[in-house]
Scaffold this motif. Structure first.
Motif, PDB file in Angstrom:
ATOM      1  N   ASN A 101       0.813  -1.215   0.000  1.00 51.95           N
ATOM      2  CA  ASN A 101       0.000   0.000   0.000  1.00 51.95           C
ATOM      3  C   ASN A 101       0.847   1.266   0.000  1.00 51.95           C
ATOM      4  O   ASN A 101       0.362   2.342   0.366  1.00 51.95           O
ATOM      5  CB  ASN A 101      -0.921   0.002   1.227  1.00 51.95           C
ATOM      6  CG  ASN A 101      -1.838  -1.201   1.256  1.00 51.95           C
ATOM      7  OD1 ASN A 101      -2.364  -1.620   0.244  1.00 51.95           O
ATOM      8  ND2 ASN A 101      -2.032  -1.777   2.431  1.00 51.95           N
ATOM      9  N   ASP A 103       2.122   2.997  -2.505  1.00 49.71           N
ATOM     10  CA  ASP A 103       1.662   3.998  -3.473  1.00 49.71           C
ATOM     11  C   ASP A 103       0.406   4.699  -2.980  1.00 49.71           C
ATOM     12  O   ASP A 103       0.273   5.935  -3.113  1.00 49.71           O
ATOM     13  CB  ASP A 103       1.399   3.339  -4.824  1.00 49.71           C
ATOM     14  CG  ASP A 103       2.665   2.773  -5.443  1.00 49.71           C
ATOM     15  OD1 ASP A 103       3.761   3.243  -5.059  1.00 49.71           O
ATOM     16  OD2 ASP A 103       2.564   1.860  -6.287  1.00 49.71           O
ATOM     17  N   THR A 104      -0.520   3.932  -2.400  1.00 55.44           N
ATOM     18  CA  THR A 104      -1.745   4.541  -1.885  1.00 55.44           C
ATOM     19  C   THR A 104      -1.455   5.493  -0.735  1.00 55.44           C
ATOM     20  O   THR A 104      -2.030   6.596  -0.659  1.00 55.44           O
ATOM     21  CB  THR A 104      -2.720   3.446  -1.432  1.00 55.44           C
ATOM     22  OG1 THR A 104      -2.970   2.547  -2.503  1.00 55.44           O
ATOM     23  CG2 THR A 104      -4.021   4.047  -0.955  1.00 55.44           C
ATOM     24  N   GLU A 107      -0.039   8.688  -2.181  1.00 55.29           N
ATOM     25  CA  GLU A 107      -1.047   9.497  -2.860  1.00 55.29           C
ATOM     26  C   GLU A 107      -1.965  10.203  -1.869  1.00 55.29           C
ATOM     27  O   GLU A 107      -2.301  11.380  -2.049  1.00 55.29           O
ATOM     28  CB  GLU A 107      -1.859   8.615  -3.801  1.00 55.29           C
ATOM     29  CG  GLU A 107      -1.070   8.095  -4.995  1.00 55.29           C
ATOM     30  CD  GLU A 107      -1.902   7.156  -5.852  1.00 55.29           C
ATOM     31  OE1 GLU A 107      -3.083   6.941  -5.490  1.00 55.29           O
ATOM     32  OE2 GLU A 107      -1.389   6.655  -6.862  1.00 55.29           O
ATOM     33  N   VAL A 129     -11.157   5.833  -0.569  1.00 54.27           N
ATOM     34  CA  VAL A 129     -10.182   4.759  -0.711  1.00 54.27           C
ATOM     35  C   VAL A 129     -10.952   3.494  -1.063  1.00 54.27           C
ATOM     36  O   VAL A 129     -11.607   2.888  -0.211  1.00 54.27           O
ATOM     37  CB  VAL A 129      -9.371   4.569   0.588  1.00 54.27           C
ATOM     38  CG1 VAL A 129      -8.286   3.520   0.382  1.00 54.27           C
ATOM     39  CG2 VAL A 129      -8.751   5.892   1.014  1.00 54.27           C
ATOM     40  N   THR A 131     -11.171  -0.130  -1.589  1.00 53.22           N
ATOM     41  CA  THR A 131     -10.396  -1.301  -1.174  1.00 53.22           C
ATOM     42  C   THR A 131     -10.807  -2.584  -1.864  1.00 53.22           C
ATOM     43  O   THR A 131     -10.098  -3.587  -1.764  1.00 53.22           O
ATOM     44  CB  THR A 131     -10.520  -1.500   0.347  1.00 53.22           C
ATOM     45  OG1 THR A 131     -11.899  -1.706   0.683  1.00 53.22           O
ATOM     46  CG2 THR A 131      -9.992  -0.286   1.088  1.00 53.22           C
ATOM     47  N   PHE A 282      -9.014   6.869  -4.647  1.00 48.85           N
ATOM     48  CA  PHE A 282      -7.736   6.165  -4.559  1.00 48.85           C
ATOM     49  C   PHE A 282      -8.016   4.664  -4.647  1.00 48.85           C
ATOM     50  O   PHE A 282      -8.780   4.126  -3.838  1.00 48.85           O
ATOM     51  CB  PHE A 282      -7.014   6.477  -3.237  1.00 48.85           C
ATOM     52  CG  PHE A 282      -6.783   7.945  -3.004  1.00 48.85           C
ATOM     53  CD1 PHE A 282      -5.690   8.578  -3.549  1.00 48.85           C
ATOM     54  CD2 PHE A 282      -7.669   8.690  -2.237  1.00 48.85           C
ATOM     55  CE1 PHE A 282      -5.469   9.933  -3.336  1.00 48.85           C
ATOM     56  CE2 PHE A 282      -7.461  10.033  -2.011  1.00 48.85           C
ATOM     57  CZ  PHE A 282      -6.361  10.659  -2.569  1.00 48.85           C
ATOM     58  N   ASP A 283      -7.429   4.011  -5.621  1.00 52.46           N
ATOM     59  CA  ASP A 283      -7.605   2.571  -5.813  1.00 52.46           C
ATOM     60  C   ASP A 283      -6.476   1.820  -5.122  1.00 52.46           C
ATOM     61  O   ASP A 283      -5.296   2.155  -5.286  1.00 52.46           O
ATOM     62  CB  ASP A 283      -7.624   2.220  -7.300  1.00 52.46           C
ATOM     63  CG  ASP A 283      -8.836   2.815  -7.998  1.00 52.46           C
ATOM     64  OD1 ASP A 283      -9.905   2.865  -7.367  1.00 52.46           O
ATOM     65  OD2 ASP A 283      -8.705   3.246  -9.167  1.00 52.46           O
ATOM     66  N   VAL A 284      -6.836   0.795  -4.364  1.00 46.95           N
ATOM     67  CA  VAL A 284      -5.881   0.010  -3.582  1.00 46.95           C
ATOM     68  C   VAL A 284      -5.647  -1.314  -4.295  1.00 46.95           C
ATOM     69  O   VAL A 284      -6.533  -1.844  -4.979  1.00 46.95           O
ATOM     70  CB  VAL A 284      -6.420  -0.239  -2.151  1.00 46.95           C
ATOM     71  CG1 VAL A 284      -5.410  -1.000  -1.305  1.00 46.95           C
ATOM     72  CG2 VAL A 284      -6.757   1.090  -1.498  1.00 46.95           C
TER      73      VAL A 284
END
Length: 715
Positions: A101, A103-104, A107, A129, A131, A282-284
């Protein structure tokens, strides 16, 4: 009424008959004072010189195996091997979880930092977010998110969960308490809970949080909803409206963990709450890809100290998919496999490839006896007999020194055998034109079915239909896979070990390139016989009638030469992918754990079947003579077991008085009166309470003096 009349009217009256509850006082303990229970002594954990806790404080301890004849050195070796092996594996897993995680986290941190002065914004900055459907992964993500944000931003971070959000006041109390406790100082609580005019603020008033922000000059206050879709929609809307009205005094940023989609989340909110938010999605990384990365490193990686068999891996993956378990549950199951192997296998001491122990002095006669009982030893002996090496087969059966020599030879070649298997796996995945699931490939390979698998068949079939250009590119990709290795599996390139294999690939590639150059000069394409139809349709018109006839297609010399090269390459790859089953390798039980029995009992237990068996046959669990196997009921069985047997013989409604009468007749002994009625009644109530707690009976609504039967045996 006279005194004597009053006495006669109360004759035979017992006050305990009309009490709702009474204290049970057994007759045999009437004169014994109640002893005060001894206090539990707190034992402090002692730390040894190596920094480990002492054996007395460890919840998991190793016991000597081989019927208690295992030497202490062997026991200590197994324990050290487990600790060292799992610590190395856990470190690899933790590095993947930390990077998963990353990168998340970066961001989200950048989003919060770029929000600027939050007090002058028209809307509340919000991060969504996403998930994915596996909500069990949200706990790890938001724990990492809160830890990362607290070290990167100037302000408190509060994480809310749906289980703690009963109403608006409770949520506000938790937000204020968690935010103000992150940077405590002297007399801070008293100053924040009171205004300048001396009025005492309520503990759910956001004025307390406003005072905290002013005192500490906080730039932002992050409020994260971990499982936002499990919150009450009206509660979330009220919180959004409340923070929107305080945005000029409290610089708040909201984070929502979403399992479905942002569109569905907005549909659940009111229009007023939605207009108050200005968010970013935000894509996880999904749990499946993360789990596959962990599997590649911890299970199929070249540095993995213990391999899992195909049956056990199938159980792990099935449980992971059917029950939607988190990554942490998979790691726990993996650790349990390590524990079972090193705890219950006395031959796991041979898994230490880094030590220079003298096996002749280290192994006991019981170890050699156990080796001769292994399935892999049986296959080894049968193979020697079939090969005609009868003397060697007799020696390893009778002579411990000959067996020791074979064991040392096997341990020396073990790493080469494992590397050969992993290399074939990686090359098969690299040669496939479609994405390959690494877990399925691992299970197929460790079953010994890689050469006969659908993956290899599809690779060879596509190979035969390739044009020369595609075949040249295919050989180049296979050569790069051998030279580069697999970093995800910690598998280095093995070009130096497979010089002959690479030489054959290079030779075929050169010949195909020459054929391609010749075809370009002639202007005739080159195809293999597999890509050209073996029969062609010929049309002839005779007397205004069309006649169709078939004729065989003719192949040029270049086509025949190219077909021979394709067949040669197909045979080379088929031989490379044909490997022995790991379960047929001698002493695979040392480094391969494939037992599903302890895992299935621990992670997928069957409590109902076990409880029914314990109540039906208590002698299977109680080591006593009074509960020996008997047909039917016995007064020596536990009271709950007796009542359960009677319970099985009843209908859907059970008369409590009839049940009590049968129970007392059974344990009381009829006219002999082996037990007093009040003592039997205590046993009856206790057994009935056990059945009720197990969910087998409940109070009937039809008849007050009856019980309703809830469960039937075997259903």
């Amino acid at each position: 009424m006279s005194e004597f009349d009053d006495y006669d009217s109360h004759r035979g009256f017992d006050t305990t008959d009309h009490q709702t509850a009474y204290v049970y006082d057994p007759t045999n303990a009437a004169n014994e004072p109640l002893a005060q229970p001894a206090k539990r002594r707190k034992v402090a954990k002692t730390i040894g010189s190596g920094g480990h806790t002492s054996e007395a404080s460890r919840p998991f301890s190793f016991e000597p195996l081989l019927d208690g004849l295992e030497a202490p050195d062997c026991l200590d070796t197994r324990k050290c091997l487990f600790e060292r092996s799992w610590s190395a594996t856990e470190a690899r897993i933790q590095s993947i979880l930390n990077d998963a995680n990353e990168d998340t986290l970066a961001e989200v941190t950048t989003f919060i930092g770029d929000s600027g002065d939050l007090r002058v914004l028209d809307r509340v900055p919000t991060g969504f977010v996403v998930t994915g459907p596996n909500i069990t992964s949200q706990g790890l993500l938001f724990n990492q998110l809160s830890t990362h944000l607290r070290s990167q931003i100037d302000g408190p971070v509060v994480v809310l969960r749906s289980g703690d959000a009963s109403n608006l006041k409770a949520v506000l109390k938790q937000i204020i308490r968690d935010a103000t406790n992150q940077r405590p100082c002297e007399d801070d609580e008293g100053e924040l809970s009171s205004q300048r005019d001396g009025r005492k603020l309520l503990n759910y008033d956001l004025e307390i949080l406003h005072g905290y922000v002013e005192v500490h000059q906080s730039q932002v206050v992050v409020v994260a909803f971990q499982d936002s879709e499990a919150f009450d929609t009206s509660l979330v809307a009220d919180l959004i409206s409340l923070f929107s009205s305080w945005k000029d005094r409290i610089p708040v940023v909201l984070l929502f963990g979403i399992a479905t989609s942002v569109e569905l989340f907005h549909e659940r909110l009111s229009q007023t709450a939605s207009r108050s938010l200005e968010g970013r999605q935000f894509d996880v990384e999904q749990t499946n890809s993360l789990l596959e990365r962990i599997f590649e490193k911890a299970v199929s990686g070249s540095e993995a100290p213990l391999r899992l068999g195909s049956k056990l891996v199938a159980e792990l993956i099935e449980r992971q998919e059917d029950h939607v378990q988190s990554v942490q549950s998979f790691v726990v199951a993996l650790k349990y496999s390590y524990m079972c192997h090193f705890y219950g296998n006395p031959l796991s001491i041979l898994n230490d490839v880094a030590s220079n122990l003298s096996l002749q002095k280290f192994l006991q006669p019981q170890h050699f006896e156990l080796i001769r009982m292994l399935p892999s030893f049986k296959k080894l002996a049968e193979g020697l007999v079939e090969a005609g090496e009868l003397l060697q087969a007799r020696d390893i059966l009778r002579d411990d020194k000959a067996l020791l020599s074979k064991v040392e030879e096997c341990l020396d070649s073990r790493q080469a055998d494992i590397s050969r298997i992993l290399r074939a796996m990686h090359l098969a995945a690299a040669c496939s034109s479609e994405p390959v699931t690494k877990t399925e490939l691992y299970m197929t390979t460790f079953q010994g079915d890689l050469g006969r698998s659908e993956l290899v068949s599809s690779i060879l079939d596509s190979l035969k239909r390739m044009a020369p250009e595609d075949l040249t590119e295919f050989i180049r990709g296979a050569s790069e896979a051998v030279n580069g290795g697999a970093p995800s599996m910690d598998l280095e390139g093995w070009a130096d070990d497979d010089v002959e294999f690479l030489g054959e690939l290079s030779k075929i590639q050169t010949q195909v390139s020459l054929l391609l150059q010749a075809s370009e000069k002639d202007g005739k394409p080159v195809r293999s016989s597999y890509a050209i139809h073996s029969k062609g349709v010929r049309t002839t018109v005779i007397a205004q009638r069309v006649q169709l006839s078939y004729e065989k297609s003719t192949l040029s010399e270049q086509d025949k030469e190219f077909t021979a090269l394709v067949d040669q390459l197909s045979q080379i790859l088929s031989d490379y992918f044909t490997i022995d089953s790991p379960q047929d390798i001698f002493l695979n039980e040392v480094w391969l754990f494939n037992s599903t029995t302890p895992y299935r009992d621990y992670f997928t237990p069957r409590p109902r079947a076990v409880i029914e068996r314990a109540l039906s046959a208590p002698y299977d669990y109680l080591n006593c003579e009074c509960c020996e196997p008997l047909e039917g009921l016995s007064s020596t069985h536990p009271a709950t077991a007796i009542l359960y047997q009677m319970y099985l013989e009843t209908g859907s409604l059970i008369n409590i008085f009839d049940l009590w009468s049968a129970f007392f007749e059974m344990i009381g002994g009829g006219d002999e009166q082996k037990i007093q009625e009040r003592d039997a009644l205590v046993l009856f109530y206790r057994a009935l309470a056990d059945l009720k707690s197990l969910g087998m009976v409940k109070q009937s609504k039809k008849k007050a003096d009856h019980l309703a039967k809830v469960a039937w045996k075997g259903l």
